[in-house]
Structure formats: C-alpha cells, structure tokens
Design an enzyme around this catalytic site. Sequence first.
Site, PDB file in Angstrom:
ATOM      1  N   LYS A 187       4.635   1.212  11.182  1.00 24.77           N
ATOM      2  CA  LYS A 187       4.860   2.473  10.312  1.00 24.77           C
ATOM      3  C   LYS A 187       4.573   3.633  11.351  1.00 24.77           C
ATOM      4  O   LYS A 187       5.066   4.508  11.236  1.00 24.77           O
ATOM      5  CB  LYS A 187       3.723   2.232   9.226  1.00 24.77           C
ATOM      6  CG  LYS A 187       4.161   1.779   8.106  1.00 24.77           C
ATOM      7  CD  LYS A 187       2.847   1.769   6.926  1.00 24.77           C
ATOM      8  CE  LYS A 187       3.533   0.734   5.582  1.00 24.77           C
ATOM      9  NZ  LYS A 187       2.521   0.495   4.841  1.00 24.77           N
TER      10      LYS A 187
ATOM     11  N   ARG B 204       6.143 -12.920   9.142  1.00 28.28           N
ATOM     12  CA  ARG B 204       6.564 -11.744   8.730  1.00 28.28           C
ATOM     13  C   ARG B 204       8.245 -11.720   9.250  1.00 28.28           C
ATOM     14  O   ARG B 204       8.458 -12.458  10.356  1.00 28.28           O
ATOM     15  CB  ARG B 204       6.236 -10.397   8.928  1.00 28.28           C
ATOM     16  CG  ARG B 204       5.684 -10.304  10.572  1.00 28.28           C
ATOM     17  CD  ARG B 204       5.422  -8.986  11.064  1.00 28.28           C
ATOM     18  NE  ARG B 204       4.105  -8.817  10.428  1.00 28.28           N
ATOM     19  CZ  ARG B 204       3.930  -7.675   9.680  1.00 28.28           C
ATOM     20  NH1 ARG B 204       4.596  -7.048   9.241  1.00 28.28           N
ATOM     21  NH2 ARG B 204       2.533  -7.395   9.193  1.00 28.28           N
TER      22      ARG B 204
ATOM     23  N   GLU C 108       0.789  -1.115  -0.124  1.00 30.04           N
ATOM     24  CA  GLU C 108      -0.085   0.184   0.051  1.00 30.04           C
ATOM     25  C   GLU C 108       0.878   1.184   0.130  1.00 30.04           C
ATOM     26  O   GLU C 108       1.879   1.075   0.811  1.00 30.04           O
ATOM     27  CB  GLU C 108      -0.899   0.055   1.468  1.00 30.04           C
ATOM     28  CG  GLU C 108      -1.776   1.342   1.252  1.00 30.04           C
ATOM     29  CD  GLU C 108      -2.595   1.292   2.548  1.00 30.04           C
ATOM     30  OE1 GLU C 108      -2.284   1.063   3.539  1.00 30.04           O
ATOM     31  OE2 GLU C 108      -3.659   2.013   2.425  1.00 30.04           O
TER      32      GLU C 108
END
Length: 635
Positions: free
Chosen positions: A332, A322, A52
């Site tokens: 983030k 991950r 994204e």
Amino acid sequence: MNRNEPNDATPDAAPDAPHRHFIQQIIDMDVASGKWGAPGDRSVVKTRFPPEPNGFLHVGHPKSIVLNFSIAAEFGGSCNLRFDDTNPEKEEQAYVDSIIDSVRWLGYQWPGCVEHATPGEPAFYEGVRFASDYFEQMHAWACELIERGLAYVDEQTPEQIKLARGDVKKPGTLSPFRDRPAPESLAEFRKMTEGAFPDGSRVLRARIDADPVSKNPAPMASPNMNLRDPVMYRILNRAHHRTGATWHVYPMYDWAHGLEDSIEGITHSLCTLEFEAHRPLYDWFIRAINGEIPSPGAVPGVSRTAPREPRIHHPQQIEFARLNPTYIVTSKRKLRQLVEDGHVTGWDDPRMPTVSGLRRRGVTPEAVRTFCAGVGVTKFNAVHDVALLENAVREHLNKVAPRRMAVLDPLKVTITNWDRETEWFDIPNNPENAADGTRRVPFDSVIWIERGDFMEDAPNKFFRLKPGGEVRLRGAYWIRCNEVIKNDAGEIIELRCTYDPQTRGGDNPPPDAEGKVRKVKGTLHWVSVAHAVEAEVRLIDRLFLAEQPGKRTGDPVDDLNPESLKILNGCKLEPSFAAEGEGLTLLKEPGWSDGIRRFQFERLGYFCLDPDSTPGRPVFNRTVNLKDSWAKANK
RNA sequence: GGGGCAUUAGUGUAACGGUAGCACGAGUGAUUCUGGUUCACUUAGUCAAGGUUCGAAUCCUUGAUGCCCUACCA
C-alpha cells in the site's frame, strides 16, 4: 462415515474428482465430523472477507475474495463482507465505498447485499459488517478479563513497554503494573474509555502466564512475541468514521479480529501466512473469554472466576500464501507513492495494480476470477507469472469481445482504379461466434492502413504490403501496391494501389486459365478515410520493467517502465463505433457484467472505452495486446 | 543465540506409502480472410544427505535455502 459402504462412493471419491486444495480438505473433514453443526451439514460453513478501509484493493485481494466467497458458495454457506475498522487514524469512508464497489465488481454478494446499488445510498451498504459495530461487546469482554485478572492497565511509556518486551532471542521483563489489583485496572480502563487520559499514556494489556496450549513457557518469555502481554486497547482521542466521538480507546487488531469472527459465527477464518504466529493469541483470547484460562493468584481483587456461559464461538483460522504477481507491486505504501509522486494519474490509472485500475484497463471480473482460481491455494510463497493473468484476459475476451477495425498509426492508401460509390461490407462481429452477427463497414477509394503494415524494403517473411506486392483488406478486396509517394523529407505519405474486383468480400479470386489459384499471405485491417471516426488510444504497457520491482535498488520507482503509457491521437476507427444510421448497424455487444464496452481491434489487441471519452471523441485503453509471433520472431 | 512456516519442469500447481500428471511459458509443425484463435507434437522436475519400508515426492533425522515474527498498524 462408513468408507466401506459398497457403491456409495461420494463424489469426491471418484478417480477424476477435481483437486481439492488443503483448505477445502480441512473444511470437508470439519463438515463430515460435525465440528460446527450436524455431521454432513455443509451450510454451516461461514467465511468472511475482512479488509481494513485504509486504502484501495489491489490485485492481491481478489485471491482472498475469490477464496472466501467461492468456498461459501460451494458449501452452501455464506461469506460476510466485514470492515476491520479499528484504527481511525488511517481509515476513511471513501475507502469503504471503493472496497464495496470492487467486491461488487468482482461479482460477489454477501448476505443481505442489494444488487445494483450506488455508493452513498443506504442500499449500497446493506448487509455489510463493521468491526466498529462490535466495539461495545468487545469492550465488555475486556472488562471481564480485567475482573478475572487476565488483563491489566499498563502506565509505562511506549518506549518502556517496547524495551521490556525483550526480543525474539531474549525474554522480556515483567511490567511493574502487571500484578496491580483487578479493581484498580478496571477503574483505570473505565477512565481511559471516558477520555480522561491523553493518547499513549496507558494501554490495556493481556496478562499471559505460562500456558501449555499456546506453548508459552513463562510470562514475557515466549519465543512468539505476540504472547508477551500484547496490547489490547490503546487510547486514541479521535473521532472514528463510523462511531464518531463515542470512543476514546480503540481495540488492537489482535484482540479484535478473532472476536469479530466469533461474533459473526465464522467457522473458517482464512487469512494470509503472516498471521500464523498470531493464531495462538487469538485462540488464547477466545479461551480466556470462555473461562478456559485460570485467573492468576498474583492479581489481587479478582472478582469473578466462573467460566462464562454460554461460551462464545471459536473460529478456526487457516493461513494461505498471498498472491504475488510478477512486474507488480502490492504494498500500500509503494502504491501510494506512485500516486502521490505523479508516476500515475491516480488510484484508478489503468496501469495501477489496484482493482479499480484493472477495471479501468478493461480487465474483466471473469478473468480476474479465473486467474485467482488458477494460481491455487497453498502455503508456499509463490511468484505468479502475470502471463497467467494476461492469458485469462485474452481467453475470456477472445470468446466474447466484438471485433472492430482501428488504425492506430494511419497511412493513406488511394485505390486508383476505384470508380464507384461507397460499398458496404457485412463483416462478422466475432468469428468465434457466428451468433454475434455482422456489422456494416464502408469501403471507399481512399483508406487508412497501419503504417507498420507497409515496408519498402521488406524481408522475405514480411507477409504484409510491399511495393508490387498484394494483400487482402479484411472483408473487402485484395489490393496491389503500385506506387509509393514520399514528401520532401523522404517520408512515405501515401500508397497508390489497385484493387481486384474478383476478390470481393476478401475471397480468393477464381483460378486462372491454367487452373492456378492466386494466393495472398497477409490480411490487413483498414478504415475508410471518408467514414473514419477519430479517437484517442492509450497504449498501456506494464508499469514496471523488472519482474520484482524494487528488488535491484530497493525502490520500485527505479524499475518504472518509461513507456508504460503511450497516448496516440488521430487514430482512425471504423464508423460502427459512432451512432447508428446511414446504413450503419451497431454491432451487438455482449452483456458486459460491469457495463464497460470492450472490443478487439483486429490484429492489435483488446481495448475498452475509457470514461474520459466524450460524445464526439472516444478514448480507448489497451487492455492487452494480441499475441504477436511476428513481433516475437523479430526481437 | 530463538521460534513458526515452507521447498515437485522456466513459473504455478497435482499426485495424501504404489505409473510424477496438468496449466501457463518456450519451441516445432498444421489449419486459418486476425502473423489472432484452434489443433498436434517437443521441451523440462521431486532442495541435499542419511534412515524406515517390498516400495518414499509423500513418513523420520540432519542440513541447506526462502519467507514470517521483536507497532500503542492491520
């Protein structure tokens, strides 16, 4: 495939076949069985990296990038770069550029990719996909689902919807709009699309009844919250960075993502563990579009029930864990906080765990790829030791980085018996590889050595310079310290030494009369004072002191390393850093894939030239130090 | 008071019913014109309890622990 065929062992059947992780094994089986094409046709394998564009890539992303691109390469298939740009509230063109740049830096190309393009020019974006390119198609499918009674426009407030959904342990209650006539929903949805309503006033929801395949026991009662009539579209009267003012409704990730993969013909949609519970929903959406979900009798006005032909492609999602390195944060939100609160100088601060930060720090794409390949692919929530990354960096740089001498904390040494002109030595660029040639380094009567390489009261194990002691100056001569000069404050300001002409080039002197060979334990790096190039050196250390920053107090800022950046001025470099001429030969540098110039400063570490450099004043960042068993022993 | 996923040396990762290996880390020594590199050696492991089996890290049951799920984010 006949496994009993003699002597026709497939390569992967060899006893020493490299390990294939669970995703490769699944794809192997799919290829063999012909799930996506002719049995055995490996080129049908299609993957994608779907970021994204709402932030910069961090160290975690390369794992997914490497996984997806390397699988495509291995099978001879392809891997798309596609932006999941379904939320104009958070996304920006600048992030698109930065992400494309990072993927390119890592060394990957997608179908249609044009090499060496710069951000902003059309070639830079060639072949890049965007979810927004599929908005029209997704919208058409949504309308079909409405017509078939499988989606409805809900006019409840967000709060009402949230409340009515129940929680993980309690079933929710059905929306009063759930069974409204299909034509009514369709009309409402069209008006939403045209911008007739304010943000948040209506949503399009999937109407999911009891379904054995997705294990939904009853409407609004699935233990999987994703199946409780999830929102497909919300009203956002807002311009999008690519589609402009075209849309007033935007698709939700869960509705859009699987369809994007379907449209692109992605065979294996690789994603992280947290999307495991979403998979039944993606599958439901595709089945619904393909007519595999029956229209509910409760919805009046259902206008089409026929299964859709041709059916759309149904990708297989596979989840993996991950990347989660120690001493690093990857959220983030927390990264943004570091930038906005001024704990770092920007998103590409060499201390930042962003891809652009790693790059500016001097980490090579090769090392990042090696690191990612090394951590493996599993479903286990692992914690990855950053030492593994550092090891990959050192391993690569040791092989290719040209050596230079640089004195970071200079101490003047006068060679009292030097009575000649400047002498030039040819010193190997890289002892690991003779083919890298040599460079010319000047030696003269006054030189700089590292302050830490001299000790007045040295312990036995200190192999460096001490009063009366002798050391080798790398590639030059042996020197003996005869005198220590101090200022009024008692600080050492100069050493007076003599050199031994018999040690020219740093070689051992010939044996003495009794046949004994004099030896020296230490070798120091040095720079001629008359020829030195001044530089700024930024010693980068880990940003956080805690293995898992923020675990202690909840705020990673509490674990910041106050010494993560030390700026050193007045560092002295050997002149081969400067322009050619005056008997200097610039050393041969490797063809760095990203054009960043990296060096090993002998005995200190690996450093790269920072973009802050100016012609007369280079600035270097320390990528990683050399292993230092002396420092370790003294802890 | 739900559901999903996972658990093998310090860390990560193999072994796919048949000898528990590898890498990183740590330690010791050798080599070395970088206290680097390289080389050799050492270190240490199947979450627990039952069961199936000639044989279980692997299959089954129960438990423990960890992660994920209740945005009109992705």
